[in-house]
Each structure stands twice: as structure tokens, then as C-alpha cells.
Design a protein around this motif. Structure first.
Motif, PDB file in Angstrom:
ATOM      1  N   HIS A   1       2.651   8.529 -12.724  1.00 30.24           N
ATOM      2  CA  HIS A   1       2.841   7.947 -11.390  1.00 30.24           C
ATOM      3  C   HIS A   1       4.003   6.956 -11.414  1.00 30.24           C
ATOM      4  CE1 HIS A   1      -1.270   9.508 -11.275  1.00 30.24           C
ATOM      5  NE2 HIS A   1      -1.019   9.714 -10.004  1.00 30.24           N
ATOM      6  N   LYS A   2       5.164   7.457 -11.835  1.00 34.35           N
ATOM      7  CA  LYS A   2       6.327   6.596 -12.029  1.00 34.35           C
ATOM      8  C   LYS A   2       6.742   5.866 -10.750  1.00 34.35           C
ATOM      9  CE  LYS A   2       8.142   9.243 -15.908  1.00 34.35           C
ATOM     10  NZ  LYS A   2       7.401   8.554 -16.889  1.00 34.35           N
ATOM     11  N   THR A   3       6.762   6.567  -9.620  1.00 30.65           N
ATOM     12  CA  THR A   3       7.157   5.939  -8.351  1.00 30.65           C
ATOM     13  C   THR A   3       6.204   4.820  -7.981  1.00 30.65           C
ATOM     14  OG1 THR A   3       8.227   7.945  -7.541  1.00 30.65           O
ATOM     15  CG2 THR A   3       7.539   6.336  -5.886  1.00 30.65           C
ATOM     16  N   LEU A   4       4.921   5.071  -8.072  1.00 28.49           N
ATOM     17  CA  LEU A   4       3.932   4.051  -7.740  1.00 28.49           C
ATOM     18  C   LEU A   4       4.152   2.803  -8.605  1.00 28.49           C
ATOM     19  CD1 LEU A   4       0.222   4.518  -6.991  1.00 28.49           C
ATOM     20  CD2 LEU A   4       0.898   2.850  -8.693  1.00 28.49           C
ATOM     21  N   TYR A   5       4.362   2.981  -9.885  1.00 29.57           N
ATOM     22  CA  TYR A   5       4.553   1.837 -10.781  1.00 29.57           C
ATOM     23  C   TYR A   5       5.878   1.130 -10.544  1.00 29.57           C
ATOM     24  CZ  TYR A   5       0.205   2.312 -13.221  1.00 29.57           C
ATOM     25  OH  TYR A   5      -1.141   2.329 -13.519  1.00 29.57           O
ATOM     26  N   GLU A   6       6.898   1.839 -10.068  1.00 27.70           N
ATOM     27  CA  GLU A   6       8.145   1.175  -9.683  1.00 27.70           C
ATOM     28  C   GLU A   6       7.880   0.225  -8.516  1.00 27.70           C
ATOM     29  OE1 GLU A   6      11.005   4.244  -8.872  1.00 27.70           O
ATOM     30  OE2 GLU A   6      11.080   4.878 -10.979  1.00 27.70           O
ATOM     31  N   TRP A   7       7.078   0.674  -7.557  1.00 27.48           N
ATOM     32  CA  TRP A   7       6.713  -0.172  -6.422  1.00 27.48           C
ATOM     33  C   TRP A   7       5.895  -1.373  -6.896  1.00 27.48           C
ATOM     34  CZ3 TRP A   7       7.602   0.037  -1.087  1.00 27.48           C
ATOM     35  CH2 TRP A   7       8.418   1.095  -0.669  1.00 27.48           C
ATOM     36  N   VAL A   8       4.935  -1.140  -7.771  1.00 28.68           N
ATOM     37  CA  VAL A   8       4.119  -2.242  -8.295  1.00 28.68           C
ATOM     38  C   VAL A   8       5.016  -3.254  -9.008  1.00 28.68           C
ATOM     39  CG1 VAL A   8       2.333  -2.858  -9.982  1.00 28.68           C
ATOM     40  CG2 VAL A   8       1.991  -0.904  -8.442  1.00 28.68           C
ATOM     41  N   ASP A   9       5.952  -2.772  -9.822  1.00 25.95           N
ATOM     42  CA  ASP A   9       6.872  -3.672 -10.516  1.00 25.95           C
ATOM     43  C   ASP A   9       7.710  -4.476  -9.525  1.00 25.95           C
ATOM     44  OD1 ASP A   9       5.908  -2.796 -12.956  1.00 25.95           O
ATOM     45  OD2 ASP A   9       7.603  -1.431 -13.331  1.00 25.95           O
ATOM     46  N   ASP A  10       8.194  -3.814  -8.456  1.00 29.34           N
ATOM     47  CA  ASP A  10       8.976  -4.517  -7.433  1.00 29.34           C
ATOM     48  C   ASP A  10       8.133  -5.600  -6.758  1.00 29.34           C
ATOM     49  OD1 ASP A  10      11.225  -3.016  -7.969  1.00 29.34           O
ATOM     50  OD2 ASP A  10      10.969  -1.665  -6.255  1.00 29.34           O
ATOM     51  N   PHE A  11       6.899  -5.259  -6.399  1.00 26.81           N
ATOM     52  CA  PHE A  11       6.017  -6.267  -5.795  1.00 26.81           C
ATOM     53  C   PHE A  11       5.744  -7.405  -6.780  1.00 26.81           C
ATOM     54  CE2 PHE A  11       4.779  -2.969  -2.636  1.00 26.81           C
ATOM     55  CZ  PHE A  11       4.977  -3.725  -1.490  1.00 26.81           C
ATOM     56  N   GLY A  12       5.635  -7.070  -8.056  1.00 22.59           N
ATOM     57  CA  GLY A  12       5.425  -8.095  -9.071  1.00 22.59           C
ATOM     58  C   GLY A  12       6.589  -9.068  -9.149  1.00 22.59           C
ATOM     59  N   ARG A  13       7.817  -8.553  -9.098  1.00 21.72           N
ATOM     60  CA  ARG A  13       8.999  -9.419  -9.120  1.00 21.72           C
ATOM     61  C   ARG A  13       9.043 -10.332  -7.903  1.00 21.72           C
ATOM     62  NH1 ARG A  13      10.955  -4.982 -11.883  1.00 21.72           N
ATOM     63  NH2 ARG A  13      11.609  -3.788 -10.073  1.00 21.72           N
TER      64      ARG A  13
ATOM     65  N   VAL B   1       0.886   1.186  -1.509  1.00 22.60           N
ATOM     66  CA  VAL B   1       2.017   1.667  -2.304  1.00 22.60           C
ATOM     67  C   VAL B   1       1.981   3.193  -2.313  1.00 22.60           C
ATOM     68  CG1 VAL B   1       2.309  -0.380  -3.736  1.00 22.60           C
ATOM     69  CG2 VAL B   1       0.697   1.361  -4.442  1.00 22.60           C
ATOM     70  N   PRO B   2       3.157   3.839  -2.348  1.00 29.30           N
ATOM     71  CA  PRO B   2       3.184   5.304  -2.286  1.00 29.30           C
ATOM     72  C   PRO B   2       2.695   5.937  -3.587  1.00 29.30           C
ATOM     73  CG  PRO B   2       5.405   4.446  -2.503  1.00 29.30           C
ATOM     74  CD  PRO B   2       4.499   3.261  -2.358  1.00 29.30           C
ATOM     75  N   LEU B   3       1.880   6.963  -3.432  1.00 29.54           N
ATOM     76  CA  LEU B   3       1.332   7.667  -4.589  1.00 29.54           C
ATOM     77  C   LEU B   3       2.384   8.532  -5.283  1.00 29.54           C
ATOM     78  CD1 LEU B   3      -1.231   8.173  -6.236  1.00 29.54           C
ATOM     79  CD2 LEU B   3      -1.828   9.990  -4.630  1.00 29.54           C
ATOM     80  N   ARG B   4       3.364   8.974  -4.522  1.00 25.50           N
ATOM     81  CA  ARG B   4       4.422   9.817  -5.104  1.00 25.50           C
ATOM     82  C   ARG B   4       5.745   9.533  -4.407  1.00 25.50           C
ATOM     83  NH1 ARG B   4       2.497  15.723  -2.718  1.00 25.50           N
ATOM     84  NH2 ARG B   4       3.153  15.332  -0.574  1.00 25.50           N
TER      85      ARG B   4
END
Length: 168
Positions: free
Chosen positions: A85-97, A125-128
Motif C-alpha cells: 500500500h505504497k500510496t497510502l503510506y506516502e499519504w500517511v508520511d505526508d500527514f506525519g510531516r 487517506v486513499p487506499l490506492r
């Protein structure tokens, strides 16, 4: 695929009718667990209450399966791994920053030791990586001991909206 009914307040489970992974006549693809689960949902899930929550591993955390559950007025909490779930985790990382990842820490004593449970979450956050991506809530649970050794870590996608009051 063997579905069961579980409750956090009960130590026993109730098994439901299984759906077998078998070669399907006329199909060009080999049958697999997710396809069997979709067949089971079509046959059996309408008989379950609307508030039923389906639990599953990362194999099930795919948009078509999640959408099928939502269309049936069911809920889900599914393991959601970073590799799939690379896209989802990119969003999570962005929200984390941005400091937008919710966090709750709870210290608990078991009979033997003190544990620290850290819950982190982000809603919507988007699943894909598609324009029609299903928006889910991502959450993570990390349990550490008093020496800060990780005892357990897992992350999930769900259709429930989470906040500091209901994350546990």
C-alpha cells in the motif's frame, strides 16, 4: 476460507460455512483465497447484521473487496502493510510531516509486565493510487515493554472514522 464469528469479550468462536479454493469451471485464472471470500460474501453475508465488522490480513485490503463490504453495509478492519500500500503510506508520511497523524499512548499493566501501547491514525487517506481511490482510515498499534522493545506492531485500514476517544 473459513469465516468465524469472534468477539473480544468471548474466548470461543463460532465457525460459519467455509468457501473452498477450487478450480472454477470456465475460469482462465487459478482460484485463490480472495476470490473464494468474494463468493462467500455474495452467498452468506446478507444474513449477518449490518454492523458486522470483517477482519482480515493484508490479502483482503484491496479496494474491490472493501467496496463490496461497504455496498453490503458491512465494516472492515484489515491489515495494511507498507509494501502493498505504497500510496497510502506516502499519504500517511505526508500527514506525519504536517503533524496531522493522531496519536494516543496508553500504559497498561498485565499480570507480569508494564506495556506501552501507542495508537497512531489518519482518517480519509486513499487506499490506492487512482482517481477513484476509496478513502479509508489508517491506524497503527505498537506495543513496547518497559525497556522499549517492540512486542507487537501492525497497521490496519478501516472504514471507521477514528479519533482519540475510540481508537482503542
Amino acid at each position: 476460507m473459513t469465516p468465524v464469528i469472534v468477539s473480544p469479550k468471548q474466548s470461543s468462536v463460532i465457525p460459519l460455512d467455509p468457501e473452498f479454493v477450487t478450480p472454477q469451471d470456465g475460469s482462465e485464472k487459478q482460484d485463490y483465497e480472495l476470490a473464494a471470500s468474494k463468493r462467500w460474501l455474495k452467498k452468506e453475508a446478507d444474513g449477518l447484521p449490518d454492523n458486522t465488522t470483517f477482519l482480515g490480513d493484508d490479502l483482503y485490503c484491496k479496494q474491490p473487496f472493501c467496496e463490496q463490504l461497504i455496498q453490503m453495509n458491512k465494516h472492515f478492519i484489515l491489515v495494511c502493510k507498507p509494501d502493498s500500500h505504497k500510496t497510502l503510506y506516502e499519504w500517511v508520511d505526508d500527514f506525519g510531516r504536517l503533524g496531522e497523524v493522531g496519536s494516543v499512548i496508553i500504559n497498561e499493566w498485565t499480570r507480569k509486565k508494564k506495556l506501552r501501547k501507542q495508537y497512531r491514525f489518519v482518517n480519509q487517506v486513499p487506499l490506492r493510487n487512482t482517481d477513484d481511490a476509496l478513502l479509508v482510515t489508517w491506524c497503527e498499534l505498537t506495543i513496547t515493554d518497559k525497556e522499549n522493545n517492540v512486542i507487537y506492531r501492525n497497521s490496519f485500514a478501516t472504514d471507521y472514522l477514528l479519533d482519540r476517544k475510540n481508537i482503542k
